[in-house]
Design a protein around this motif. Structure first.
Motif, PDB file in Angstrom:
ATOM      1  N   ALA A   1      -6.082  17.805  -3.131  1.00  0.00           N
ATOM      2  CA  ALA A   1      -4.793  17.109  -3.117  1.00  0.00           C
ATOM      3  C   ALA A   1      -4.940  15.684  -3.644  1.00  0.00           C
ATOM      4  O   ALA A   1      -4.124  15.206  -4.440  1.00  0.00           O
ATOM      5  N   GLY A   2      -6.003  14.997  -3.221  1.00  0.00           N
ATOM      6  CA  GLY A   2      -6.252  13.642  -3.707  1.00  0.00           C
ATOM      7  C   GLY A   2      -6.561  13.608  -5.194  1.00  0.00           C
ATOM      8  O   GLY A   2      -6.157  12.673  -5.906  1.00  0.00           O
ATOM      9  N   THR A   3      -7.266  14.632  -5.670  1.00  0.00           N
ATOM     10  CA  THR A   3      -7.582  14.713  -7.096  1.00  0.00           C
ATOM     11  C   THR A   3      -6.320  14.922  -7.927  1.00  0.00           C
ATOM     12  O   THR A   3      -6.148  14.319  -8.990  1.00  0.00           O
ATOM     13  N   ILE A   4      -5.428  15.770  -7.433  1.00  0.00           N
ATOM     14  CA  ILE A   4      -4.151  15.986  -8.121  1.00  0.00           C
ATOM     15  C   ILE A   4      -3.359  14.682  -8.176  1.00  0.00           C
ATOM     16  O   ILE A   4      -2.813  14.314  -9.215  1.00  0.00           O
TER      17      ILE A   4
ATOM     18  N   ALA B   1       0.831  -1.201   0.000  1.00  0.00           N
ATOM     19  CA  ALA B   1       0.000   0.000   0.000  1.00  0.00           C
ATOM     20  C   ALA B   1       0.867   1.253   0.000  1.00  0.00           C
ATOM     21  O   ALA B   1       1.653   1.474   0.922  1.00  0.00           O
ATOM     22  N   ARG B   2       0.727   2.063  -1.042  1.00  0.00           N
ATOM     23  CA  ARG B   2       1.495   3.311  -1.126  1.00  0.00           C
ATOM     24  C   ARG B   2       1.102   4.274  -0.015  1.00  0.00           C
ATOM     25  O   ARG B   2       1.951   4.986   0.532  1.00  0.00           O
ATOM     26  N   ASP B   3      -0.199   4.303   0.317  1.00  0.00           N
ATOM     27  CA  ASP B   3      -0.686   5.295   1.276  1.00  0.00           C
ATOM     28  C   ASP B   3      -0.035   5.166   2.641  1.00  0.00           C
ATOM     29  O   ASP B   3      -0.018   6.117   3.415  1.00  0.00           O
ATOM     30  N   GLY B   4       0.510   3.988   2.945  1.00  0.00           N
ATOM     31  CA  GLY B   4       1.119   3.795   4.254  1.00  0.00           C
ATOM     32  C   GLY B   4       2.564   4.239   4.341  1.00  0.00           C
ATOM     33  O   GLY B   4       3.150   4.230   5.429  1.00  0.00           O
ATOM     34  N   THR B   5       3.159   4.651   3.213  1.00  0.00           N
ATOM     35  CA  THR B   5       4.570   5.027   3.241  1.00  0.00           C
ATOM     36  C   THR B   5       4.744   6.472   3.686  1.00  0.00           C
ATOM     37  O   THR B   5       3.928   7.341   3.366  1.00  0.00           O
ATOM     38  N   SER B   6       5.828   6.718   4.395  1.00  0.00           N
ATOM     39  CA  SER B   6       6.104   8.084   4.854  1.00  0.00           C
ATOM     40  C   SER B   6       6.371   9.004   3.672  1.00  0.00           C
ATOM     41  O   SER B   6       6.039  10.195   3.712  1.00  0.00           O
ATOM     42  N   HIS B   7       6.950   8.467   2.589  1.00  0.00           N
ATOM     43  CA  HIS B   7       7.249   9.280   1.409  1.00  0.00           C
ATOM     44  C   HIS B   7       5.960   9.815   0.787  1.00  0.00           C
ATOM     45  O   HIS B   7       5.867  10.996   0.424  1.00  0.00           O
TER      46      HIS B   7
ATOM     47  N   THR C   1       4.333  12.427   3.059  1.00  0.00           N
ATOM     48  CA  THR C   1       5.055  13.701   2.973  1.00  0.00           C
ATOM     49  C   THR C   1       4.680  14.448   1.697  1.00  0.00           C
ATOM     50  O   THR C   1       4.453  15.667   1.718  1.00  0.00           O
ATOM     51  N   GLU C   2       4.621  13.727   0.583  1.00  0.00           N
ATOM     52  CA  GLU C   2       4.227  14.355  -0.679  1.00  0.00           C
ATOM     53  C   GLU C   2       2.835  14.965  -0.572  1.00  0.00           C
ATOM     54  O   GLU C   2       2.614  16.111  -0.978  1.00  0.00           O
ATOM     55  N   MET C   3       1.897  14.213  -0.022  1.00  0.00           N
ATOM     56  CA  MET C   3       0.526  14.717   0.097  1.00  0.00           C
ATOM     57  C   MET C   3       0.455  15.896   1.066  1.00  0.00           C
ATOM     58  O   MET C   3      -0.292  16.853   0.834  1.00  0.00           O
ATOM     59  N   ASP C   4       1.231  15.845   2.139  1.00  0.00           N
ATOM     60  CA  ASP C   4       1.281  16.974   3.081  1.00  0.00           C
ATOM     61  C   ASP C   4       1.824  18.224   2.388  1.00  0.00           C
ATOM     62  O   ASP C   4       1.322  19.337   2.605  1.00  0.00           O
ATOM     63  N   ASP C   5       2.846  18.047   1.549  1.00  0.00           N
ATOM     64  CA  ASP C   5       3.435  19.189   0.842  1.00  0.00           C
ATOM     65  C   ASP C   5       2.454  19.798  -0.151  1.00  0.00           C
ATOM     66  O   ASP C   5       2.363  21.027  -0.276  1.00  0.00           O
ATOM     67  N   VAL C   6       1.721  18.949  -0.863  1.00  0.00           N
ATOM     68  CA  VAL C   6       0.706  19.454  -1.803  1.00  0.00           C
ATOM     69  C   VAL C   6      -0.388  20.178  -1.034  1.00  0.00           C
ATOM     70  O   VAL C   6      -0.823  21.271  -1.424  1.00  0.00           O
ATOM     71  N   GLY C   7      -0.799  19.599   0.081  1.00  0.00           N
ATOM     72  CA  GLY C   7      -1.817  20.256   0.908  1.00  0.00           C
ATOM     73  C   GLY C   7      -1.344  21.603   1.416  1.00  0.00           C
ATOM     74  O   GLY C   7      -2.110  22.572   1.427  1.00  0.00           O
ATOM     75  N   ALA C   8      -0.082  21.686   1.812  1.00  0.00           N
ATOM     76  CA  ALA C   8       0.472  22.961   2.298  1.00  0.00           C
ATOM     77  C   ALA C   8       0.479  24.009   1.196  1.00  0.00           C
ATOM     78  O   ALA C   8       0.173  25.192   1.450  1.00  0.00           O
TER      79      ALA C   8
END
Length: 199
Positions: free
Chosen positions: A156-159, A120-126, A129-136
């Motif tokens: 962010a999820g749509t992107i 599962a990709r969603d469980g990785t810290s990488h 972090t990417e999703m947090d950065d897009v959200g920011a």
């Protein structure tokens, strides 16, 4: 003695990089299930014992593949995003730059896709972090008045979903013209989708 230790460290680093590159090749070509330590060691031209000297096990090596690909993406995209100058420009640099990265490194992305087909990709810290950065970036754009009042998590999820679709298209048709069309389409789409309404 210090130069000798430095030389040993350089050899160790080079060997690990060689093994990661071999793992990327095997994952991209043969898929996750077939990427055994024996096959990866063979692709690297070393014994399995050499591989397990540098990596505890297959999971340790696969984790390093994921880290390596994300680090490469960060090195390629990070400066573009940071230097863009505004939240809107940074977001569009991230979207467009991501597509360009997919086109430039199809082997790395095929390996990463193989890993995420099994883990599962969603469980990785990488990924987080990417999703947090897009959200920011999205929040900063809203606060600066560059973006409309949007739902950050949904956008962010749509992107991310659009970039996943772009990866499939770009790696299926590996031509510069296709990559440019996909990049331009996504940049236009998210420029329009985030733009603040006027009047």
């Amino acid at each position: 003695m210090a130069p000798e230790r430095s030389s040993e460290s350089a050899v160790h680093t080079a060997r690990r990089a060689q093994l990661v590159d071999a793992a990327i090749d095997v994952l991209a070509r043969d898929g996750y299930a077939a990427a055994s330590t024996v096959r990866i060691a063979r692709a690297a031209g070393v014994s399995r014992g050499v591989l397990t000297y540098h990596f505890r096990d297959r999971a340790d090596l696969i984790a390093e593949v994921v880290r390596t690909v994300y680090a490469l993406a960060g090195a390629e995209l990070g400066p573009q995003v940071v230097e863009a100058g505004s939240p809107r420009a940074s977001l569009l640099a991230f979207v467009g730059g991501s597509v360009e990265f997919y086109a430039a490194y199809p082997r790395h992305l095929a390996a990463l896709s193989a890993v995420f087909s099994a883990q599962a990709r969603d469980g990785t810290s990488h990924h987080r972090t990417e999703m947090d950065d897009v959200g920011a970036l999205l929040r900063a754009g809203v606060e600066a008045g560059e973006f409309r009042d949007l739902d950050v998590e949904t956008m962010a999820g749509t992107i991310r979903a659009a970039l996943d679709a772009a990866l499939v298209r770009v790696t299926a048709d590996r031509t510069p013209a296709t990559a440019a069309r996909v990049r331009d389409e996504l940049v236009r789409t998210f420029d329009a989708a985030t733009r603040k309404e006027t009047g």
